[in-house]
Write a protein that holds these residues in place. Structure first.
Motif, PDB file in Angstrom:
ATOM      1  N   PRO A 185     -19.651  40.424  90.183  1.00  0.00           N
ATOM      2  CA  PRO A 185     -19.156  40.698  91.478  1.00  0.00           C
ATOM      3  C   PRO A 185     -19.859  40.726  92.515  1.00  0.00           C
ATOM      4  O   PRO A 185     -21.214  40.597  92.292  1.00  0.00           O
ATOM      5  N   ASN A 186     -19.304  41.124  93.676  1.00  0.00           N
ATOM      6  CA  ASN A 186     -20.180  41.176  94.950  1.00  0.00           C
ATOM      7  C   ASN A 186     -20.955  39.977  95.332  1.00  0.00           C
ATOM      8  O   ASN A 186     -22.206  40.144  95.772  1.00  0.00           O
ATOM      9  N   GLN A 187     -20.635  39.091  95.088  1.00  0.00           N
ATOM     10  CA  GLN A 187     -21.348  37.586  95.572  1.00  0.00           C
ATOM     11  C   GLN A 187     -20.204  36.836  96.474  1.00  0.00           C
ATOM     12  O   GLN A 187     -19.249  36.175  96.095  1.00  0.00           O
ATOM     13  N   ASP A 188     -20.776  36.884  98.000  1.00  0.00           N
ATOM     14  CA  ASP A 188     -19.941  36.341  98.841  1.00  0.00           C
ATOM     15  C   ASP A 188     -20.522  35.185  99.173  1.00  0.00           C
ATOM     16  O   ASP A 188     -20.000  34.442 100.104  1.00  0.00           O
ATOM     17  N   GLY A 189     -21.541  34.651  98.813  1.00  0.00           N
ATOM     18  CA  GLY A 189     -22.145  33.573  99.146  1.00  0.00           C
ATOM     19  C   GLY A 189     -21.393  32.237  98.671  1.00  0.00           C
ATOM     20  O   GLY A 189     -20.531  32.331  97.831  1.00  0.00           O
ATOM     21  N   PHE A 190     -22.153  31.068  98.621  1.00  0.00           N
ATOM     22  CA  PHE A 190     -21.412  30.046  98.080  1.00  0.00           C
ATOM     23  C   PHE A 190     -21.825  29.966  96.446  1.00  0.00           C
ATOM     24  O   PHE A 190     -21.260  29.166  95.658  1.00  0.00           O
ATOM     25  N   SER A 191     -22.936  30.533  96.205  1.00  0.00           N
ATOM     26  CA  SER A 191     -23.325  30.710  94.661  1.00  0.00           C
ATOM     27  C   SER A 191     -22.505  31.768  93.926  1.00  0.00           C
ATOM     28  O   SER A 191     -22.626  32.914  94.417  1.00  0.00           O
ATOM     29  N   ILE A 200     -28.039  40.778  91.347  1.00  0.00           N
ATOM     30  CA  ILE A 200     -27.094  40.207  91.029  1.00  0.00           C
ATOM     31  C   ILE A 200     -26.082  41.477  90.498  1.00  0.00           C
ATOM     32  O   ILE A 200     -25.069  41.388  91.240  1.00  0.00           O
ATOM     33  N   GLY A 201     -26.604  42.447  89.961  1.00  0.00           N
ATOM     34  CA  GLY A 201     -25.659  43.545  89.751  1.00  0.00           C
ATOM     35  C   GLY A 201     -26.159  44.313  88.479  1.00  0.00           C
ATOM     36  O   GLY A 201     -27.196  43.790  87.668  1.00  0.00           O
ATOM     37  N   LEU A 202     -25.430  45.243  87.963  1.00  0.00           N
ATOM     38  CA  LEU A 202     -25.745  46.005  86.820  1.00  0.00           C
ATOM     39  C   LEU A 202     -24.674  45.433  85.700  1.00  0.00           C
ATOM     40  O   LEU A 202     -23.398  45.347  85.978  1.00  0.00           O
ATOM     41  N   ASN A 239     -12.419  35.078  88.663  1.00  0.00           N
ATOM     42  CA  ASN A 239     -13.540  35.407  89.517  1.00  0.00           C
ATOM     43  C   ASN A 239     -13.246  36.555  90.308  1.00  0.00           C
ATOM     44  O   ASN A 239     -12.221  36.373  91.137  1.00  0.00           O
ATOM     45  N   PRO A 240     -14.080  38.007  90.396  1.00  0.00           N
ATOM     46  CA  PRO A 240     -13.561  38.775  91.169  1.00  0.00           C
ATOM     47  C   PRO A 240     -14.177  38.831  92.421  1.00  0.00           C
ATOM     48  O   PRO A 240     -13.633  39.985  93.287  1.00  0.00           O
ATOM     49  N   ASN A 241     -14.504  38.130  93.045  1.00  0.00           N
ATOM     50  CA  ASN A 241     -14.880  37.760  94.486  1.00  0.00           C
ATOM     51  C   ASN A 241     -13.942  37.288  95.384  1.00  0.00           C
ATOM     52  O   ASN A 241     -13.198  36.026  95.011  1.00  0.00           O
ATOM     53  N   ARG A 242     -13.648  37.499  96.631  1.00  0.00           N
ATOM     54  CA  ARG A 242     -12.168  37.208  97.186  1.00  0.00           C
ATOM     55  C   ARG A 242     -12.457  35.659  97.683  1.00  0.00           C
ATOM     56  O   ARG A 242     -11.552  35.019  97.555  1.00  0.00           O
TER      57      ARG A 242
END
Length: 730
Positions: free
Chosen positions: A319-325, A423-425, A705-708
């Motif tokens: 999650p919390n990945q707003d870019g293209f990757s 990236i995250g936990l 995918n949890p990103n909008r």
């Protein structure tokens, strides 16, 4: 000769049953006693007069409901002499009547009597103690009764304005016919406005609370003291050599490639995939062009297939990945031949209730690149192949479950320092029964990194059992189900204890907890769990003994649960191949949410940006549905659509992982959710049959995918080791 007329008036006194609070308090007054004595005298005189009366004096209509008496009134009067009927006594006009209580007794009419009443009433309240097991916090209407629509909505979604406004927001956005199965790109691109019912975009949570959690809720991670302790706790060894790491921590590659058949049903094409090789399966549809479509590409279907040649145990999008990757974490255990060569092999027989041998295992992190397709949404960039970016190597046994921390997190400058990208936990449960949290970071460049993890970000183990499942409650709290039916909740913040101690540890089930999920963010204190004994339970962390509820027990327990904040419901499945939906306000009354062609094996965790659900089956099918319309209007038709169907067979070459065939292009169709054979349109053979499918045909793992911007991306892992990633936004 005609029979003599007999009186229809019942004989004997009428019995009166009452729970008198004055009598239980020991209150008696002289006026009350004298009145009862006069009433008894008048009653006896009246009864003698009635017995001597002629039958001809009976006039129809004199008897009403209040004058009817029981046949066994005499016996009851002898047993309860104090309970006599005072309403039938004709009192003199000069005698004032005292006020009455609901039980029919006279209330004290003097100051002394009232004072005595209050004193005794206080004494009674001081002595009465109600046990905690008899306390009920709430009640609800029986859903099987015919109730009005407002009552149905309140019993399903709650009567709080925040819940109802969130439902109205969902209805206006996702109740259209075009979104009945899969989300559309047009709906995902709709921008939120000031008129979105205030609580709509935040699923019933106050927007300021969500913003506070997204910002100050992560201050502990960036704090110089606390954050430094965590960074020092996770010890990472030097980077491993590519060949050595692949030989030990990844499944052994087969010499022959995996055969794949894809394309139109009457003209399928053959492809071959080796270990970690990727395929754009749009090549199978190059000759078939879409006539009218709003897709970002002209091809009918586009997506990636990757071969891992071993069962895909679990998948999870970061999650919390707003870019293209976009990053996908994936786990494939090593082969049985590799385990046989391990030193700890055969030390103990395998049991899910005991720690397993410390086999090597790795968590793979794959990068998928997207491109702009709408004002907000993105689709897969088919010109850039998926890349294996990071391999986290561990020696703690097979990885059984993984879950990224799903809470929103504002990007800060500290996330990208010293050439490292945060990236995250990532939390997981390993074969030794311990839960561990890893702080995943990527180095610069596009080369694959093999990193050995010596000690994790956080590590804990419940006493005398092993962990079986997990869910995140907040950026610092994790709930874990255990093999003995207990549920433990830890805070991952550093403490002075040698080993972390859970601040919540109570028995919720009688045996192995299969799955656990939190009703975050609408009701984060509510947790749903399933057990191997067939019980599904929703309970509160505040008081799990009294605040809990269960639906009907199943013979075959579901192994997966997920909570959808958009639907305000927990969704799962049952042993009859039905998907089921359980609203948290009406958890005991399940509702069918789909009918699958075979047994359900896997579920995709619910998405926060659309209500579509994905079910993976043992027969290789993946079925998508949006149950919101049926949840809102119970008489709506149910629609569902098959994403694809997968079938596996052993190949001609013994040193290959076999051959797979994909069928796709299914259209949306209505499905009868009747649970009896009379409503089943499928042909009946006279007996109930169960098909046993090969394990490599199963769909073992699913994920949204949890990103909008990439909310329409979905992935599916098969038992044969194939991973399919596709943008399903239509």
């Amino acid at each position: 000769m005609a029979s003599a007329r007999r009186s229809g008036r019942l004989k004997g006194p009428r019995a009166v049953y009452t729970n008198d609070p004055f009598e239980s308090a020991g209150i008696t007054d002289e006026s009350d006693s004298e009145e009862r004595q006069r009433s008894a005298t008048q009653k006896g005189k009246r009864r003698r007069d009635e017995d001597s009366a002629s039958d001809d004096e009976f006039v129809a209509g004199e008897v009403n409901d209040e004058e009817e008496e029981d046949e066994d009134g005499d016996a009851r009067e002898a047993q309860y002499p104090d309970y006599v009927d005072e309403m039938d006594v004709d009192e003199p006009a000069a005698t004032p009547r005292t006020p009455r209580t609901p039980g029919g007794r006279s209330r004290p009419n003097t100051v002394q009597s009232q004072q005595k009443f209050l004193e005794n009433k206080g004494a009674v309240h001081q002595t009465i103690k109600v046990s905690a097991s008899e306390i009920r916090a709430r009640g609800c209407v029986d859903p099987r009764e015919n109730v009005s629509k407002p009552m149905y909505y309140m019993s399903t979604f709650g009567d709080d304005d925040r819940d109802l406004l969130a439902v109205l927001f969902t209805r206006d956005r996702w109740a259209r016919g075009v979104d009945t199965c899969l989300p559309t790109r047009h709906t995902l691109d709709i921008q939120s406005t000031a008129n979105d019912y205030e609580y709509g975009p935040t699923w019933g949570v106050a927007p300021e609370d969500m913003e506070k959690e997204r910002t100050s809720g992560w201050d502990w991670y960036y704090d110089k003291d606390i954050g430094e302790v965590f960074r020092e706790a996770q010890k990472v060894g030097p980077k491993l050599k590519d060949a050595d790491a692949r030989r030990k921590y990844l499944p052994k590659a087969k010499k022959a490639k995996h055969t794949i058949l894809m394309g139109a049903a009457n003209d399928q094409k053959v492809f071959h995939l080796g270990h970690h090789e990727s395929l754009n399966f749009g090549q199978a549809w190059e000759e078939t062009k879409a006539q009218k479509s709003d897709r970002a590409s002209e091809n009918v279907r586009e997506g990636w297939l990757i071969s891992f040649e071993q069962k895909i145990q679990c998948v999870a999008w970061a999650p919390n990945q707003d870019g293209f990757s976009q990053y996908l974490a994936l786990v494939t255990p090593i082969t049985s031949e590799q385990k046989e060569k391990h030193a700890s092999h055969g030390s103990e027989p395998f049991s899910p209730f005991r720690p397993a041998p410390s086999y090597p295992c790795a968590v793979q992190l794959w990068e998928f690149t997207g491109k702009q397709a709408g004002s907000i949404t993105r689709t897969l960039d088919m010109e850039t192949k998926p890349l294996l970016r990071l391999v986290l190597c561990t020696d703690w046994g097979d990885v059984r479950r993984i879950a990224w921390c799903p809470m929103a997190r504002q990007k800060r400058e500290e996330d990208d320092q010293n050439g490292m990208k945060t990236i995250g936990l990532l939390a997981g449960i390993w074969g030794d029964g311990k839960i561990r949290v890893l702080d995943v970071r990527l180095g610069p460049g596009k080369k694959t990194e093999f990193v050995k993890i010596h000690s994790p970000f956080f590590e804990a183990k419940s006493p005398s059992n092993v962990s079986s499942c997990l869910t995140w409650l907040s950026p610092t709290d994790i709930a874990v189900g255990c093999s003995d039916g207990f549920v433990a909740i830890w805070s991952i913040l550093p403490t002075s204890d040698i080993e972390p101690i859970p601040y919540f540890y109570k028995p919720i089930h009688a045996s192995y907890v299969l799955s656990i999920t939190s009703a975050y963010p609408t009701n984060p204190h509510l947790i749903a769990t399933t057990s191997i004994d067939g019980e599904t339970r929703l309970w509160s962390m505040i008081n799990p003994e009294s605040e809990n509820t269960t639906p009907v027990r199943q013979r075959q327990a579901p192994g997966h649960l997920s909570y959808s904040p958009i639907l305000q419901s927990v969704y799962s499945y049952d042993e009859n191949d039905f998907g089921r939906l359980m609203p948290i306000h009406k958890f005991f009354a399940t509702q069918s949410a789909g009918r699958m062609p075979s047994s359900v094996i896997s579920l995709a965790p619910c998405n926060f940006f659309h209500p579509s659900l994905l079910f993976g089956t043992a027969g290789g099918e993946v079925v998508a549905t949006n149950p919101f319309r049926r949840l809102l209007y119970s008489k709506e038709q149910h629609w569902q659509q098959t994403w694809f169907s997968h079938d596996w067979a052993p190949g001609l070459d013994k040193d290959s992982s076999g051959a797979s065939r994909f069928y796709e292009g299914y259209r949306a169709e209505t499905q009868s959710l009747a649970r009896n054979l009379s409503g089943d349109k499928r042909p009946q053979l006279g007996s109930s049959l169960t098909t046993v499918h090969d394990e490599r045909t199963h769909v073992t793992a699913l994920g949204w995918n949890p990103n909008r911007p990439s909310a329409g991306w979905a992935c599916a892992g098969m038992g044969c080791g194939l991973l399919r990633v596709e943008d399903l936004a239509i």
